[in-house]
Scaffold this active site. Sequence first.
Site, PDB file in Angstrom:
ATOM      1  N   GLU A 105      -0.303   8.651   9.520  1.00  0.00           N
ATOM      2  CA  GLU A 105       0.446   9.398   8.520  1.00  0.00           C
ATOM      3  C   GLU A 105      -0.334  10.569   7.932  1.00  0.00           C
ATOM      4  O   GLU A 105       0.247  11.619   7.644  1.00  0.00           O
ATOM      5  CB  GLU A 105       0.915   8.461   7.407  1.00  0.00           C
ATOM      6  CG  GLU A 105       1.994   7.480   7.828  1.00  0.00           C
ATOM      7  CD  GLU A 105       1.449   6.241   8.514  1.00  0.00           C
ATOM      8  OE1 GLU A 105       2.259   5.399   8.942  1.00  0.00           O
ATOM      9  OE2 GLU A 105       0.205   6.118   8.631  1.00  0.00           O
ATOM     10  N   PHE A 134       3.142   4.382   2.962  1.00  0.00           N
ATOM     11  CA  PHE A 134       2.366   5.092   3.983  1.00  0.00           C
ATOM     12  C   PHE A 134       2.595   6.601   3.905  1.00  0.00           C
ATOM     13  O   PHE A 134       1.668   7.390   4.131  1.00  0.00           O
ATOM     14  CB  PHE A 134       2.717   4.573   5.372  1.00  0.00           C
ATOM     15  CG  PHE A 134       2.617   3.082   5.507  1.00  0.00           C
ATOM     16  CD1 PHE A 134       1.723   2.346   4.738  1.00  0.00           C
ATOM     17  CD2 PHE A 134       3.419   2.395   6.391  1.00  0.00           C
ATOM     18  CE1 PHE A 134       1.620   0.967   4.853  1.00  0.00           C
ATOM     19  CE2 PHE A 134       3.330   1.018   6.520  1.00  0.00           C
ATOM     20  CZ  PHE A 134       2.431   0.301   5.750  1.00  0.00           C
ATOM     21  N   HIS A 189       3.084  -2.920   1.372  1.00  0.00           N
ATOM     22  CA  HIS A 189       4.344  -2.215   1.593  1.00  0.00           C
ATOM     23  C   HIS A 189       5.130  -2.010   0.295  1.00  0.00           C
ATOM     24  O   HIS A 189       6.237  -1.493   0.332  1.00  0.00           O
ATOM     25  CB  HIS A 189       5.214  -2.985   2.586  1.00  0.00           C
ATOM     26  CG  HIS A 189       4.725  -2.924   3.998  1.00  0.00           C
ATOM     27  ND1 HIS A 189       3.483  -3.386   4.378  1.00  0.00           N
ATOM     28  CD2 HIS A 189       5.309  -2.449   5.131  1.00  0.00           C
ATOM     29  CE1 HIS A 189       3.324  -3.203   5.681  1.00  0.00           C
ATOM     30  NE2 HIS A 189       4.419  -2.630   6.155  1.00  0.00           N
TER      31      HIS A 189
END
Length: 202
Positions: A49, A74, A112
């Site tokens: 990323e 991300f 996450h």
Amino acid sequence: MRRAFAARLTEIAASDDRVVLLTGDLGYSVLEEFADAHPTRFYNVGVAEANMMGLAAGLALRGMVPYCYSIATFATMRGFEQIRDGAGLHKLPVRIVGIGGGFGYGALGPTHHAVEDVALMRAIAGMSIFAPSYDSHVVPILDHMHALPGPAYLRLSKDSIADDPALPLDALAVSTLGTGDTALVGSGPLLRTLAAFAGPST
């Protein structure tokens, strides 16, 4: 929301050949429509990323309008320095698309959980931030965002969120709960939960 985004971006790209879509090795079953319609403007950069954000800045410097698609943590955290130094400092039209804001990917654990993404993007001068509440908000927000001259962050739910007619795009919903002096503030799909918790909008 992801599908509404992909469908509209595919349409925008048909009339604007500056549009490029980059993904950090995800979006399967979502981004194929764009990839099939515009194969020379779709790049899977892999699980990289930070590199994706640097590549996006370079594309923007060459006149393109890149959209960088990844899970919200991300998209904003791994490449923060590249976003700040590239799109931010140079005021480039890089569009960062973060999927699963908040606890949208709750079952995958804290790596996450996107609870810092908006704070990080707000720290970049000139960054516009959008968090649609419902699927129907995605198209007008994307159209507005696409026309902006500088960088923007679009925070999307990974799920489809049906409309709530009581919450039009240009309205501020205020809900009350009891007589206390506590305020609950939310944006995006969380508004549905807050409304259910706090009672009818006023």
